[in-house]
Enzyme design. Structure first.
Site, mmCIF file in Angstrom:
data_model
loop_
_atom_site.group_PDB
_atom_site.id
_atom_site.type_symbol
_atom_site.label_atom_id
_atom_site.label_comp_id
_atom_site.label_asym_id
_atom_site.label_seq_id
_atom_site.Cartn_x
_atom_site.Cartn_y
_atom_site.Cartn_z
ATOM 1 N N ASP A 38 24.593 6.989 48.524
ATOM 2 C CA ASP A 38 25.621 8.030 48.572
ATOM 3 C C ASP A 38 27.020 7.460 48.663
ATOM 4 O O ASP A 38 27.224 6.266 48.525
ATOM 5 C CB ASP A 38 25.330 9.079 49.643
ATOM 6 C CG ASP A 38 24.861 8.470 50.925
ATOM 7 O OD1 ASP A 38 25.469 7.480 51.345
ATOM 8 O OD2 ASP A 38 23.870 8.988 51.485
ATOM 9 N N LYS A 60 27.217 13.350 45.566
ATOM 10 C CA LYS A 60 27.880 14.574 45.125
ATOM 11 C C LYS A 60 27.220 15.087 43.874
ATOM 12 O O LYS A 60 26.793 14.321 43.025
ATOM 13 C CB LYS A 60 29.335 14.250 44.760
ATOM 14 C CG LYS A 60 30.333 14.750 45.768
ATOM 15 C CD LYS A 60 31.723 14.363 45.335
ATOM 16 C CE LYS A 60 32.543 13.920 46.530
ATOM 17 N NZ LYS A 60 33.748 13.203 46.145
ATOM 18 N N MET A 174 32.931 11.573 61.583
ATOM 19 C CA MET A 174 32.999 12.836 60.836
ATOM 20 C C MET A 174 33.930 13.846 61.509
ATOM 21 O O MET A 174 33.650 15.034 61.547
ATOM 22 C CB MET A 174 31.597 13.459 60.709
ATOM 23 C CG MET A 174 30.632 12.574 59.972
ATOM 24 S SD MET A 174 28.975 13.261 59.942
ATOM 25 C CE MET A 174 28.384 12.840 61.560
#
Ligand code: SAH
Length: 503
Positions: A38, A60, A174
């Site tokens: 990823d 994505k 995050m």
């Protein structure tokens, strides 16, 4: 019962710098049939995937939505059930907010064999690359890694009261979108308003950014700097140490992202040196070399080696192919005893010397013309001294420049121009020419040509080309690139050039 020979390796790729990828991870990657990766996996690690290996990108899909986790789990299962060796490559460590556990569940239920290769997590490495030791005995006794974004919703469900009581270093992953919320939560729970805090963006890359402030001011500072993901938030007294301990950007080539074109089948001396000096590299495999097979002319030459007085080499790969062939014919360097050796430049010279042979001639300037002229001068003198003709063997690329030959031909010197390999532009460049590359390093005119073909760009005005010599620069200029030429045509001189550009 179904027989399942497939297997999945869950591999941590580290935070981005390819030097932080583990040896085990690299070994596993090299034997994979398929790699599922990823977007947090660094370009440098992706470049280690062998050309033949199938790649599945799950970062994505259309419309910027990530591939749903369940689908990724299914892909891993499906590939393993086909009997494949599957590497699931993830940024940082697979088990630190990497959903590694979730991916194993389905595999385990289906009896698929797996292994885990831990990676260096960004939670610790990114602070380190910013001079922040996440624990320091004088300040803290615990380290907490927290998600700024929980599974069910975007709301972080964090017990700030409990956290603040621990008086540790807090690392939020995050968390870019929730910086104001996180800081407000900590302040609400009674953290000192001037507690140092930092945001570290794109850590371990050339363009990493560090914003150091305190909990009260961090949200405004982050907004002002337009911080983007990936970034980590560090809260704790240790953040203040960055001022004293920062180092990554201070390296001689710190902050520079340089694209290097090189043949795929050998490592580049330039790339190694650039990396050691702190540059981030993008390796563009612009040129591939391929040995000419069933090369009768070369075999013939080996049978009559004593008819030649000089062997002239213009590339390290030429040296390798020549000596491999020698061995394949069950001969060794003793059959080259009649020869003197000439090399175009220092890398070629080094390759010859590694074979146990000293080099007799190398021009000052790295160019075919300089080599041809120096050889002409030397050989003419020899012919006079020996009162006989001297013969040269020039094993090199099929489409080599005429520059070496011209002065020899003009002086009537006898030579054999012997093609031993072909250069082919590589088909696998996968548009590694990202937007944020600072410079492209070119070590020959043919690397410029390869680069132009590979990148598929039509406008090169924005490319800053650092060129080893005049010939290379002329080629780059032909395409409208901005050129910078090393003072001397050597790798070391190119490095000097980059050092000046960095500061
Ligand atoms: N498994 C990963 C973390 C995955 S969660 C690890 O161990 O590092 C993704 C978050 O990691 C990002 O939102 C960001 O907070 C952090 N991250 C990953 N790579 C980073 C990098 N190079 N610089 C800054 N933050 C990074």
């Amino acid at each position: 019962m179904t027989y399942v020979a497939g297997k999945v390796w869950l591999v941590g790729a580290g935070p981005s710098d390819p030097g932080l990828f583990t040896l085990k991870g690299k070994a596993v990657l090299e034997q994979a049939d398929v790699v599922v990766y990823d977007k947090l996996v660094g370009q440098g690690v992706l470049a280690m995937i062998p050309e033949k290996t199938e790649r599945i990108f799950v970062g994505k899909v259309s419309g910027n939505h990530p591939v749903p986790q369940q689908e990724i789990n299914q892909i891993l299962l499906r590939e393993a059930q086909k009997g494949k060796q599957v590497v699931r490559l993830k940024g940082g460590d697979p088990f630190v907010f990497g959903r590694g556990g979730e991916e194993l569940e389905l595999l385990s239920q289906n009896g698929i064999a797996f292994e885990i290769v831990p990676g260096i997590t960004s939670a610790v490495a990114v602070p380190a690359y910013n001079g922040i030791p996440v624990t320091h005995r004088d300040f803290v006794s615990s380290l907490h890694i927290i998600t700024g974004h929980t599974k069910k919703s975007d709301e972080a469900e964090i017990d700030y009261e409990a956290l603040v009581k621990l008086d540790g270093t807090y690392i939020f992953l995050m968390g870019v979108a929730s910086i104001p919320k996180i800081c407000a939560g900590l302040l609400g729970a009674g953290i000192e308003p001037d507690m140092p805090a930092a945001i570290l963006e794109r850590g371990t890359t050339a363009h990493q950014r560090r914003i150091v402030s305190d909990v009260s001011h961090l949200p405004a500072e982050a907004e002002k700097a337009a911080v983007k993901t990936p970034a980590i938030i560090v809260v704790g007294k240790v953040c203040a140490l960055a001022e004293e301990f920062h180092w990554a950007e201070d390296r001689p080539l710190g902050g520079l992202k340089i694209a290097v074109t090189r043949p795929r089948d050998r490592s580049s001396e330039l790339a190694q040196k650039l990396a050691l000096l702190g540059a981030e590299l993008v390796l563009l495999p612009a040129i591939e070399t391929k040995e000419i097979e069933n090369n009768d002319a070369l075999e013939e030459a080996f049978h009559h080696m004593n008819e030649y007085d000089w062997a002239v080499f213009t590339s390290p790969v030429g040296v390798e192919i020549f000596f491999n062939k020698l061995r394949a014919m069950k001969k060794d360097i003793r059959s080259l005893a009649s020869l003197q050796f000439a090399a175009i430049g220092s890398a070629t010279k080094k390759s010859i010397e590694e074979k146990g042979i000293l080099v007799n001639l190398m021009p000052h300037e790295y160019s075919g013309k300089a080599l041809g002229e120096l050889l002409t001068q030397t050989v003419l003198q020899e012919e006079q001294e020996r009162s006989r003709k001297v013969r040269l063997l020039i094993p090199r690329a099929k489409i080599g420049t005429e520059d070496v030959l011209k002065p020899l031909a003009a002086a009537g010197i006898g030579y054999e121009d012997l093609p031993i390999y072909d250069t082919i532009e590589s088909s696998d460049c996968e548009n590694r020419m990202e937007q944020d590359i600072d410079y492209v390093a070119f070590t020959s005119a043919s690397t410029v040509k390869g680069f132009v073909k590979q990148t598929g760009l039509t406008d090169f005005k924005h490319i800053k080309a650092v060129c080893i010599g005049k010939k290379t620069a002329e080629e780059a200029e032909n395409y409208g690139m901005q050129i910078i030429v090393a003072k001397e045509a050597t790798i070391d001189s190119m490095l000097e050039c980059f050092k000046q550009l960095a500061h």
